[in-house]
Write an enzyme that holds these catalytic residues in place. Structure first.
Site, short mmCIF file in Angstrom:
data_model
loop_
_atom_site.label_atom_id
_atom_site.label_comp_id
_atom_site.label_asym_id
_atom_site.label_seq_id
_atom_site.Cartn_x
_atom_site.Cartn_y
_atom_site.Cartn_z
N GLY A 67 0.82 -1.20 0.00
CA GLY A 67 0.00 0.00 0.00
C GLY A 67 0.86 1.26 0.00
O GLY A 67 2.03 1.24 0.40
N GLY A 115 0.39 -5.10 0.58
CA GLY A 115 -0.77 -5.07 -0.29
C GLY A 115 -0.57 -5.81 -1.59
O GLY A 115 -1.53 -6.30 -2.19
N GLU A 138 5.03 -5.53 7.79
CA GLU A 138 4.27 -4.50 8.52
C GLU A 138 4.82 -4.15 9.89
O GLU A 138 4.71 -2.99 10.33
CB GLU A 138 2.80 -4.92 8.64
CG GLU A 138 2.00 -4.80 7.36
CD GLU A 138 2.25 -5.92 6.36
OE1 GLU A 138 1.77 -5.83 5.23
OE2 GLU A 138 2.96 -6.89 6.72
N ASP A 146 -1.85 -7.51 7.20
CA ASP A 146 -3.26 -7.41 6.83
C ASP A 146 -3.46 -8.01 5.44
O ASP A 146 -2.73 -8.91 5.06
CB ASP A 146 -3.72 -5.94 6.92
CG ASP A 146 -2.99 -5.03 5.96
OD1 ASP A 146 -1.91 -5.40 5.45
OD2 ASP A 146 -3.50 -3.91 5.69
#
Length: 351
Positions: A67, A115, A138, A146
């Site tokens: 992301g 992501g 992360e 995630d």
């Protein structure tokens, strides 16, 4: 199409192509890109002229670095509403990819992180190359894995997923295959030929076409480290995991302990709790619901801004975590990551 478009969509034969098109940003994923991809998948699923979907990234460096954390940083400073909306749509896209009714071929060449793993590793046909670098990094920026990462990593052999989640370490092709993050290794120089073959395949089985180009992956590392990884990461707390790693008397285990201790203590404990919870949940959608809670919670934890500052904004790679040590993270701090966000749950698992 303009090369300024962040996602290029194309039809070649009976194959539909998704090309992430932000090469200067290593194809970092934005909310706009999520919306474009999701809309295309919805359209193609009911299009009888589309036999399969193929995901690739523009440029030579990788599929997707994750992301756009710089955008998340700016949004978090402004209140975080944009990030919550981004994650809501992103996680719904991850679920759509996992349940897609047609072959979804993800070419995981080069860097595939965060992501990018969510866009690729839930696909039905996942290809890595000798250049692949796959990671869920992360904890290094104060986040927990995630995009369905805790679902994927909680289902790896033994404790390999716990190792990758806490350290954020990247793996190559062989280890991605071992961990169930990929299905086939194809040499990078064969990718143009493979993509052309998929375009021309007509009704041929997509997996059979990919299989013709698959080759043994270069030797990985994780299989040889399984014994100490499984022993150390079976512990019930991050503190005990670190203690076991140091007690191994193994240079690789010691180095791993030191890596973990550079990560956000809060994110580490939230990550371990998330992985253990994911093991007990039966569907990806249920796990995505829990990850959405965790991601929203982190917007109110100082480590997110500090981690992105240190890695991306100032690039000093010297984050000052709060609390600074594992012992300072309370059970209540960890419980916040499983609490319903003020804006409500994602709700995938109940639909």
């Amino acid at each position: 199409m303009s090369h300024e478009e962040p996602v290029l969509l194309a039809r070649r034969g009976r194959t539909a192509r998704i090309i992430l098109n932000r090469p200067r940003a290593l194809n970092a994923l934005t909310h706009e890109m999520v919306r474009i991809i999701d809309a295309a998948l919805v359209e193609w699923e009911d299009d009888e002229g589309v036999r399969a979907v193929v995901l690739t990234g523009a440029g030579e460096r990788g599929l997707c670095a994750g992301g756009d954390i710089r955008a998340i940083y700016e949004d978090a400073r402004a209140g975080g509403g944009g990030s919550e909306a981004f994650w809501r749509d992103e996680y719904r896209l991850n679920a759509r990819i996992a349940r897609y009714g047609k072959p979804y071929v993800a070419v995981m060449d080069g860097i595939v992180m965060g992501g990018g793993v969510g866009l690729a590793a839930h696909g039905s046909v996942r290809i890595v190359t000798e250049r692949s670098t796959v990671a869920m990094p992360e904890t290094a920026i104060g986040l927990a894995p995630d995009v369905g990462g805790t679902y994927l990593l909680s289902r790896t052999p033994g404790e390999l997923g716990t190792h990758l989640a806490l350290t954020g370490n990247a793996v190559g092709a062989a280890d991605a295959l071992l961990c169930g993050l990929a299905d086939h290794a194809v040499p990078a120089d064969l990718l143009p030929e493979l993509l052309a073959a998929l375009d021309d395949a007509g009704d041929a089985d997509v997996r059979e076409v990919v299989g013709r180009y698959a080759r043994p992956a270069p030797e990985g590392r994780l299989a040889g480290d399984r014994e100490w990884i499984d022993t150390c990461y079976a512990a019930d707390s991050v503190e005990e995991i670190v203690d076991r790693l140091y007690a191994q008397g193994n240079p690789a285990a010691k180095e791993t302990a030191e890596t973990i201790l550079t990560r956000s203590p809060t994110a580490l404990k939230a990550t371990l709790a998330g992985l253990r919870a994911a093991r007990e949940l039966s569907t990806l959608e249920q796990v995505l619901d829990r990850e959405y809670r965790a991601s929203c919670a982190v917007l109110n934890v100082p480590d997110l801004l500090e981690g992105i500052r240190a890695r991306v904004i100032d690039k000093d790679r010297n984050p000052h975590w709060s609390p600074a040590e594992l012992a300072g993270v309370t059970d209540a701090d960890v419980a916040r990551f499983a609490a319903v966000p003020p804006g409500g749950d994602l709700g995938l698992g109940s639909s």
